[in-house]
Design a protein around this motif. Structure first.
Motif, PDB file in Angstrom:
ATOM      1  N   SER A 194      -2.950   4.706 -17.340  1.00 10.81           N
ATOM      2  CA  SER A 194      -3.947   5.587 -18.153  1.00 10.81           C
ATOM      3  C   SER A 194      -4.115   6.971 -17.828  1.00 10.81           C
ATOM      4  O   SER A 194      -4.136   7.309 -16.920  1.00 10.81           O
ATOM      5  N   GLY A 195      -4.903   7.894 -18.719  1.00  7.17           N
ATOM      6  CA  GLY A 195      -5.414   9.247 -18.537  1.00  7.17           C
ATOM      7  C   GLY A 195      -6.432   9.337 -17.460  1.00  7.17           C
ATOM      8  O   GLY A 195      -6.866  10.899 -16.925  1.00  7.17           O
ATOM      9  N   CYS A 196      -7.192   8.260 -17.074  1.00  7.95           N
ATOM     10  CA  CYS A 196      -7.978   8.711 -16.137  1.00  7.95           C
ATOM     11  C   CYS A 196      -8.106   8.957 -15.035  1.00  7.95           C
ATOM     12  O   CYS A 196      -8.896  10.014 -14.749  1.00  7.95           O
ATOM     13  N   PHE A 197      -6.374   8.980 -14.619  1.00  8.08           N
ATOM     14  CA  PHE A 197      -6.423   8.953 -12.911  1.00  8.08           C
ATOM     15  C   PHE A 197      -4.809   9.305 -12.661  1.00  8.08           C
ATOM     16  O   PHE A 197      -3.758   7.956 -13.192  1.00  8.08           O
ATOM     17  N   MET A 198      -4.311  10.316 -13.319  1.00  7.02           N
ATOM     18  CA  MET A 198      -2.554  10.822 -13.329  1.00  7.02           C
ATOM     19  C   MET A 198      -2.739  11.507 -12.993  1.00  7.02           C
ATOM     20  O   MET A 198      -2.232  12.488 -12.290  1.00  7.02           O
ATOM     21  N   MET A 199      -1.524  11.302 -11.355  1.00  6.34           N
ATOM     22  CA  MET A 199      -0.592  11.906 -10.568  1.00  6.34           C
ATOM     23  C   MET A 199       0.641  12.916 -10.561  1.00  6.34           C
ATOM     24  O   MET A 199       0.943  11.076 -10.512  1.00  6.34           O
ATOM     25  N   PHE A 200       1.266  13.658 -10.985  1.00  7.76           N
ATOM     26  CA  PHE A 200       2.597  13.499 -11.332  1.00  7.76           C
ATOM     27  C   PHE A 200       3.346  14.463 -10.375  1.00  7.76           C
ATOM     28  O   PHE A 200       1.828  15.272  -9.411  1.00  7.76           O
ATOM     29  N   ARG A 201       4.047  14.286  -9.570  1.00  7.50           N
ATOM     30  CA  ARG A 201       4.176  15.597  -9.435  1.00  7.50           C
ATOM     31  C   ARG A 201       4.504  16.936 -10.102  1.00  7.50           C
ATOM     32  O   ARG A 201       4.880  16.766 -11.984  1.00  7.50           O
ATOM     33  N   THR A 202       3.626  18.305  -9.158  1.00  8.08           N
ATOM     34  CA  THR A 202       3.903  19.261 -10.830  1.00  8.08           C
ATOM     35  C   THR A 202       4.930  20.158 -11.340  1.00  8.08           C
ATOM     36  O   THR A 202       4.651  20.410 -13.149  1.00  8.08           O
TER      37      THR A 202
END
Length: 280
Positions: free
Chosen positions: A198-206
């Motif tokens: 879900s796009g409401c919380f997506m934590m990526f390696r920048t």
């Protein structure tokens, strides 16, 4: 060219358009608390910094008090405005172009983070180098689990889930349960490689998110997270981590009126045209 700043552990982007002031204020307050906890847990990183990019697509009220609280918690607030309503994905991309952090969090303005959410997320990503995108345990305002990890949808799945009245939707409960991965998603177990997050919380390696060029800006609203999730699998693993907990107060397109339904349908057409049509 933006190189990674070793001291900047986290950047966050929040895109708003005529936001609900109460929800946005609550989101920023929970973000401040979670960032303060993260800062307290990283004493070994000298001068650790965090940045919030608040992207104003229009109608942002005065929230100076909330931004001041964030600043007091060690977060540098950066307001990006004047570009008009460029859409959800393109708005986040404006922030991504400036980010120099180790991790970047795509966050909705209707999310409350648990105080330890960011600590747990950073710890997990630090310990699992193959994880490129982390999605959390998401509950609603009554504390019920929201099944927002998804398998690849069919057109029929989307219609049933988004538009069919509840009295009829129950006849397709088993089908929707499979689409929503209900047999594997729970509040306890880590799940690797859910197809869609879900796009409401997506934590990526920048660095990974930059490599992917962020969201596809051709989606104005809806399905940009589906698209980005599928593209992420080509370069890294996606992981559901229930130890990272948030609450989500958002609603579906059908409850937001005809304009949102039209945007939903247009984005769905673009998504299926790109990745392949599945009807039933």
């Amino acid at each position: 060219m933006h190189l990674e700043n070793q001291n900047q552990i986290l950047s966050v982007s929040v895109v708003v358009y005529r936001p609900d002031v109460l929800l946005l204020t609550r989101t920023l307050a929970s973000l401040a608390s979670a960032c303060a906890a993260l800062r307290a847990k990283a004493p070994d990183v000298p001068g650790v910094t965090m940045t919030l990019y608040l992207v104003d697509n229009g109608g942002l009220p005065d929230i100076a008090t909330s931004l001041s609280v964030l600043h007091d918690c060690g977060v540098t607030p950066v307001l990006l405005s004047g570009h008009g309503n460029v859409g959800y994905g393109r708005g986040h991309n404006l922030a991504l172009g400036r980010a120099t952090s180790r991790y970047h969090l795509v966050l909705n303005p209707d999310i409350d983070l648990d105080a330890d959410a960011l600590v747990n997320a950073v710890n997990f990503l630090d310990q699992h180098a193959d994880a490129g995108l982390l999605t959390p345990c998401i509950k609603d305002d009554e504390g019920h689990l929201q099944y927002l990890c998804r398998r690849y949808p069919t057109v029929f799945d989307l219609f049933v889930r988004g538009f069919l009245p509840l009295r009829f939707r129950r006849y397709f409960a088993a089908r929707l349960a499979r689409y929503e991965m209900r047999e594997v998603i729970n509040a306890n177990d880590v799940v690797w490689d859910p197809p869609i997050a879900s796009g409401c919380f997506m934590m990526f390696r920048t660095a990974l998110l930059k490599q992917l060029n962020g969201f596809d800006s051709r989606y104005f609203l809806y399905f940009e997270d589906y698209d980005l999730s599928l593209r992420t699998h080509e370069s890294a693993r996606v992981v559901y981590v229930p130890e990272v907990r948030v609450r989500h107060y958002g609603g579906g397109a059908a409850r937001k009126g005809w304009a949102h339904i039209r945007m939903f349908v247009a984005s769905a057409f673009r998504f299926f045209s790109r990745f392949g049509w599945r009807w039933f």
